[in-house]
Scaffold this active site. Structure first.
Site, mmCIF file in Angstrom:
data_model
loop_
_atom_site.group_PDB
_atom_site.id
_atom_site.type_symbol
_atom_site.label_atom_id
_atom_site.label_comp_id
_atom_site.label_asym_id
_atom_site.label_seq_id
_atom_site.Cartn_x
_atom_site.Cartn_y
_atom_site.Cartn_z
ATOM 1 N N CYS A 43 0.834 -1.209 0.000
ATOM 2 C CA CYS A 43 0.000 0.000 0.000
ATOM 3 C C CYS A 43 0.872 1.265 0.000
ATOM 4 O O CYS A 43 0.701 2.158 -0.849
ATOM 5 C CB CYS A 43 -0.972 -0.019 1.181
ATOM 6 S SG CYS A 43 -0.225 -0.480 2.757
HETATM 7 N N1 LIG Z 1 -4.320 -4.469 5.079
HETATM 8 C C1 LIG Z 1 -3.835 -3.708 4.107
HETATM 9 O O1 LIG Z 1 -4.176 -2.515 3.973
HETATM 10 C C2 LIG Z 1 -2.861 -4.294 3.117
HETATM 11 C C3 LIG Z 1 -2.489 -3.516 2.007
HETATM 12 C C4 LIG Z 1 -1.599 -4.040 1.075
HETATM 13 C C5 LIG Z 1 -1.090 -5.306 1.260
HETATM 14 N N2 LIG Z 1 -1.433 -6.030 2.351
HETATM 15 C C6 LIG Z 1 -0.866 -7.364 2.513
HETATM 16 O O2 LIG Z 1 -1.881 -8.329 2.218
HETATM 17 C C7 LIG Z 1 -1.695 -9.489 3.038
HETATM 18 C C8 LIG Z 1 -2.987 -9.751 3.811
HETATM 19 O O3 LIG Z 1 -3.217 -8.639 4.636
HETATM 20 P P1 LIG Z 1 -4.542 -8.469 5.493
HETATM 21 O O4 LIG Z 1 -4.482 -7.100 6.045
HETATM 22 O O5 LIG Z 1 -5.722 -8.894 4.714
HETATM 23 O O6 LIG Z 1 -4.268 -9.548 6.668
HETATM 24 P P2 LIG Z 1 -5.271 -10.089 7.780
HETATM 25 O O7 LIG Z 1 -6.448 -9.192 7.879
HETATM 26 O O8 LIG Z 1 -4.456 -10.328 9.007
HETATM 27 O O9 LIG Z 1 -5.764 -11.497 7.202
HETATM 28 C C9 LIG Z 1 -4.897 -12.586 7.031
HETATM 29 C C10 LIG Z 1 -5.675 -13.760 6.437
HETATM 30 O O10 LIG Z 1 -4.747 -14.845 6.244
HETATM 31 C C11 LIG Z 1 -5.307 -16.027 6.847
HETATM 32 N N3 LIG Z 1 -4.207 -16.886 7.275
HETATM 33 C C12 LIG Z 1 -3.246 -16.602 8.188
HETATM 34 N N4 LIG Z 1 -2.398 -17.653 8.281
HETATM 35 C C13 LIG Z 1 -2.838 -18.597 7.389
HETATM 36 C C14 LIG Z 1 -2.402 -19.896 7.023
HETATM 37 N N5 LIG Z 1 -1.325 -20.430 7.584
HETATM 38 N N6 LIG Z 1 -3.096 -20.581 6.073
HETATM 39 C C15 LIG Z 1 -4.192 -20.039 5.508
HETATM 40 N N7 LIG Z 1 -4.678 -18.813 5.817
HETATM 41 C C16 LIG Z 1 -3.995 -18.110 6.749
HETATM 42 C C17 LIG Z 1 -6.172 -15.521 7.978
HETATM 43 O O11 LIG Z 1 -7.111 -16.544 8.304
HETATM 44 P P3 LIG Z 1 -7.775 -16.653 9.787
HETATM 45 O O12 LIG Z 1 -8.793 -15.552 9.849
HETATM 46 O O13 LIG Z 1 -8.408 -17.996 9.767
HETATM 47 O O14 LIG Z 1 -6.647 -16.482 10.756
HETATM 48 C C18 LIG Z 1 -6.814 -14.293 7.306
HETATM 49 O O15 LIG Z 1 -7.852 -14.725 6.460
HETATM 50 C C19 LIG Z 1 -0.492 -9.185 3.951
HETATM 51 O O16 LIG Z 1 0.660 -9.771 3.415
HETATM 52 C C20 LIG Z 1 -0.391 -7.669 3.914
HETATM 53 O O17 LIG Z 1 0.914 -7.196 4.129
HETATM 54 C C21 LIG Z 1 -2.330 -5.561 3.280
#
Ligand SMILES: NC(=O)c1ccc[n+]([C@@H]2O[C@H](COP(=O)([O-])OP(=O)(O)OC[C@H]3O[C@@H](n4cnc5c(N)ncnc54)[C@H](OP(=O)(O)O)[C@@H]3O)[C@@H](O)[C@H]2O)c1
Length: 343
Positions: A154
């Site tokens: 982001c």
């Molecule tokens: N948030 C942002 O604004 C943003 C922007 C750009 C990029 N990103 C990137 O996008 C990625 C996701 O971010 P997010 O903010 O969506 O994260 P998040 O809200 O913490 O969600 C993580 C997801 O991954 C799942 N997960 C975790 N460990 C897992 C495993 N071992 N096997 C399968 N599923 C698993 C979790 O499932 P459970 O719910 O079952 O734990 C949840 O669905 C990250 O790498 C982040 O750096 C995020």
């Protein structure tokens, strides 16, 4: 025939945003949804009430064999460090599968750079040279042929869009200060005490100043667009809003540049871009205007000193900063109209 698409990490913030975009995409059939903490497959509405009563597959515990069998394209919306394990396993099972990774695992070109930024040894280093970096405004042609796509971070999206026209014109004359602010959804949905309501509400705080893992990604991207990578001095801040990100960039200029010259560089880069909006002179972006969209708004000026440019960009961290841009990349990879399901 519709494309069979899956999302791993669908219960997270970017995963839910992908679900919201993809379920209304006319060329997509959502065929597989997965997360982690599940003993048995669960209806989407039980875990994500906003999506109840919609024709969607159940959410199951992630299984590479099932994902490879059921998907032409899989989005990986996982904490960093997981995709580098999962991607080789998926490609081994189904060499034709297309993958879009929203995490940081495939964004940097070198394993040494990845170790320095993320503190982890890369488990799929040979794939780093094959992954395509998905910033459509600057790398559209290679994205069209991508099979493994690294969706930009982001902060790097907002920063690169703000600085790339100056990098291409070789107008950056020294270290660039990037002072950025992000809403709390930028840190993901997992429970962290320092991100609880009482800790975040009514305050603002910098974190990882000049040490953030996105800093090398910004430098790498700008180095590919211009002839040299400018040094970035990056100060991210957490602010008490749900979503929205703003990056204020202060650029020491190389040579002379007038206000109209600066504007001309940005118009040449972005006039035809569907998701970048240059604001009129004297206007500055507002996250409220880009939230829930795939737009990046940019305001710019030559400082009164005449020696610096100030460029400020705003995006929705979950939109152009993550899921929106990932869908834009999918559209390019599969030859769909670039703006489909994004406007
Ligand atoms: N948030 C942002 O604004 C943003 C922007 C750009 C990029 N990103 C990137 O996008 C990625 C996701 O971010 P997010 O903010 O969506 O994260 P998040 O809200 O913490 O969600 C993580 C997801 O991954 C799942 N997960 C975790 N460990 C897992 C495993 N071992 N096997 C399968 N599923 C698993 C979790 O499932 P459970 O719910 O079952 O734990 C949840 O669905 C990250 O790498 C982040 O750096 C995020």
């Amino acid at each position: 025939m519709q494309l069979n698409v899956g999302i791993v990490g669908v219960t997270g913030y970017t995963g839910q945003e992908l679900l919201r975009r993809l379920r209304s995409h006319p060329e997509v059939r959502l065929s597989y949804l997965a997360a982690r903490r599940l003993a048995r497959p669960e209806p989407v509405g039980r875990l994500l009430p906003a999506f109840a009563k919609q024709a969607l597959p159940k959410i199951e515990r992630f299984d590479p064999a099932a994902a490879a069998r059921q998907c032409d394209l899989l989005f990986l919306a996982l904490p960093h460090g997981l995709s580098m394990e999962i991607v080789p396993a998926l490609r081994k099972r189904q060499p034709e599968i297309h993958l879009i990774d929203l995490g940081g695992d495939f964004r940097l070109r070198s394993a040494a750079g990845f170790r320095k930024a993320y503190g982890l040894t890369h488990r799929a280093a040979p794939l780093l040279g094959k992954a395509v970096y998905g910033l459509p405004e600057w790398f559209r042609e290679v994205i069209q042929g991508a099979e493994l796509l690294a969706n930009p971070g982001c902060y790097p999206t907002a920063t690169a869009l703000a600085l790339a026209p100056l990098a291409r014109a070789e107008k950056i004359g020294g270290p660039v200060v990037v002072d950025a602010k992000s809403g709390v959804s930028g840190a993901g949905r997992s429970v962290k005490p320092e991100l609880s309501f009482c800790e975040v509400n009514e305050g603002m705080r910098p974190y990882k100043v000049d040490r953030h893992q996105h800093q090398p990604e910004m430098e790498q991207t700008l180095g590919r667009i211009g002839r040299q990578s400018p040094r970035i001095l990056f100060a991210p801040h957490l602010i008490p809003v749900n979503r929205g990100l703003i990056a204020s960039c202060y650029v020491p200029l190389k040579g002379k540049l007038t206000q109209s010259g600066l504007r001309a560089l940005f118009e040449a880069a972005y006039d035809k871009e569907p998701f970048v909006r240059l604001l009129p002179e004297g206007s500055w972006p507002d996250t409220a205007a880009v939230n829930q969209t795939n737009f990046c708004d940019i305001g710019l000026a030559i400082a009164q000193t005449g020696k610096q440019a100030i460029v400020i960009s705003a995006i929705d961290n979950l939109g152009k900063g993550a899921a929106g841009q990932a869908v834009q990349n999918m559209n390019l990879m599969f030859g769909f109209p670039e703006t489909m399901a994004l406007t």
